[in-house]
Design an enzyme around this catalytic site. Structure first.
Site, short mmCIF file in Angstrom:
data_model
loop_
_atom_site.label_atom_id
_atom_site.label_comp_id
_atom_site.label_asym_id
_atom_site.label_seq_id
_atom_site.Cartn_x
_atom_site.Cartn_y
_atom_site.Cartn_z
CE LYS A 109 -1.49 152.65 16.34
NZ LYS A 109 -0.25 153.40 16.49
NE ARG A 118 3.10 152.12 10.73
CZ ARG A 118 2.23 151.19 11.09
NH1 ARG A 118 1.07 151.52 11.60
NH2 ARG A 118 2.53 149.91 10.94
#
Ligand code: PMM
Length: 300
Positions: A216, A256
Site C-alpha cells: 500500500k 492479505r
C-alpha cells in the site's frame, strides 16, 4: 471454512486481482489462464485462501457494473475451486457474492463491511460462509475526503462494532465473522500507522482480525527517495513482510498479501522461533473480548 475462522492462524490470504487497472498487478492477469495459474501458484506458495477481486478499490477508482464484475471473477473462481484452491471473493455486491459462492467461493471478503449492499448479510447468512467485515466509509471515488477521525483507532473500532452488530442482527453467526481495519481506505498514512501500532485495541473486539497492508502507498511513502518520490509498488515487499510479521505477532489472525511466498517464509520463521504473540493468546482473548463486546451491547 468456518474452521478457518476458528484457526489460531496465521492465515495467509493471497491477492488475485482480475482487474485491468489494479495498482499492483493490473492487466497482467486479465487472461483467464494466467489468472488461474497465478492463483494456483499463490496456493502452492502457502496461501490458505486466494482472494479474487474484479473491481478496483484503488483510491479515486470509478465503479464498474455488477455484470462486468461477475464476468471477470466467475471463470477464475470456477477453475481455481476445480483445482482444489480455497477462494474468497473480494466484493461489496451481494449479487456478485452470491454468484461467486455458487461457483465455489468459500469466503466473502467485503471491503464495505456490509455497508455498500443491504442484501449482503442475507447472502452470507444463507451460505453460512465466513464474512470479512472491513472498515469502510465510502466508495473509492470519494474515500479520500472521508479520512477524518477524532481518534482513528477508537472510531474504527466503534464503526467495526456497528458492522458486527448489524451482521449478528441479520442472523449471521458470530463464528463466521472476521474484522479488518481497512488500511488505506479513507485513511491517511498517519492513520494507517496509528492503526498498526494499536492493533490490540481492535483485537479487543473479540473477532479474528485480517491485516491488509501489502504494497500500500503508505509503505511507498515511508520508503520514499530523498527527493520524495515514493518507493514503487514492486519494491515494497520487504516492508510488506515486516508488516505481516508485526501484525501476526501483535495477534492478527491473518494477512492479505500479494507475494505469498515472502510472507509465508517470514511467518514460518516467526512460528519456528516459538515467538509468542506479543499480546496474550488469540483464543483466550477472543472469547473474553467477545463477551466483553456483548456486555457493552447490553448496556447500550
Ligand atoms: N485491500 C484492498 C482490497 N481488498 N480486502 C481486505 N479485507 N482488506 C484490505 O486491506 C483490502 C481488501 C486493496 O488492495 P489491492 O488493490 O492491492 O487488492
Amino acid at each position: 471454512m468456518t474452521d478457518l475462522v476458528r484457526a489460531p492462524g496465521p492465515v495467509v490470504m493471497g491477492v488475485l486481482n482480475v482487474t485491468p487497472d489494479s495498482f499492483s498487478d493490473g492487466g497482467r492477469y486479465a487472461d483467464l489462464e494466467a489468472a488461474v495459474g497465478h492463483g494456483v501458484r499463490l496456493r502452492d506458495a502457502g496461501a490458505h485462501l486466494v482472494d479474487i477481486g474484479g473491481e478496483s478499490t484503488r483510491p479515486g477508482a470509478e465503479r464498474i457494473d455488477a455484470a462486468t464484475e461477475v464476468d471477470r471473477v466467475l471463470p477464475v473462481i470456477r477453475e481455481l475451486t476445480a483445482a482444489g484452491v480455497a477462494v474468497s471473493i473480494d466484493t461489496s455486491r451481494a449479487r456478485v457474492a452470491e454468484a461467486a459462492l455458487a461457483a465455489g467461493a468459500a469466503v466473502v471478503n467485503d471491503v464495505s463491511g456490509g455497508l455498500a449492499d443491504p442484501d449482503m448479510a442475507r447472502v452470507v447468512r444463507d451460505a453460512h460462509c465466513p464474512w470479512v467485515l472491513m472498515h469502510w466509509r465510502g466508495h473509492s471515488r470519494t474515500m479520500r475526503e472521508l479520512a477524518t477521525y477524532t481518534d482513528v483507532v477508537a472510531d474504527v473500532r466503534a464503526e467495526l462494532a456497528q458492522r458486527i452488530d448489524a451482521a449478528l442482527a441479520a442472523g449471521v453467526a458470530a463464528d463466521r465473522l472476521v474484522v479488518d481495519p481497512g488500511l488505506g481506505f479513507a485513511k491517511t498514512a498517519a492513520h494507517n500507522w496509528e492503526l498498526s501500532a494499536r492493533l490490540p485495541e481492535l483485537l479487543d473486539l473479540g473477532y479474528p482480525l485480517l491485516f491488509g497492508a501489502s504494497r500500500k502507498s503508505y509503505l511507498g511513502g515511508l520508503l520514499a527517495a530523498p527527493d520524495g518520490t515514493p518507493r514503487p509498488t514492486a519494491e515494497r515487499e520487504a516492508a510488506t513482510v515486516a508488516t505481516s510479521v508485526l501484525a501476526v505477532a501483535a495477534g492478527a489472525w491473518g494477512v492479505r498479501v500479494h507475494d505469498v511466498r515472502a510472507t509465508a517464509d517470514a511467518l514460518a520463521v516467526w512460528a519456528a522461533t516459538g515467538s509468542p504473540r506479543l499480546v496474550g493468546a488469540h483464543h483466550d482473548r477472543q472469547q473474553g473480548a467477545r463477551s466483553h463486546h456483548h456486555r457493552q451491547e447490553v448496556q447500550r
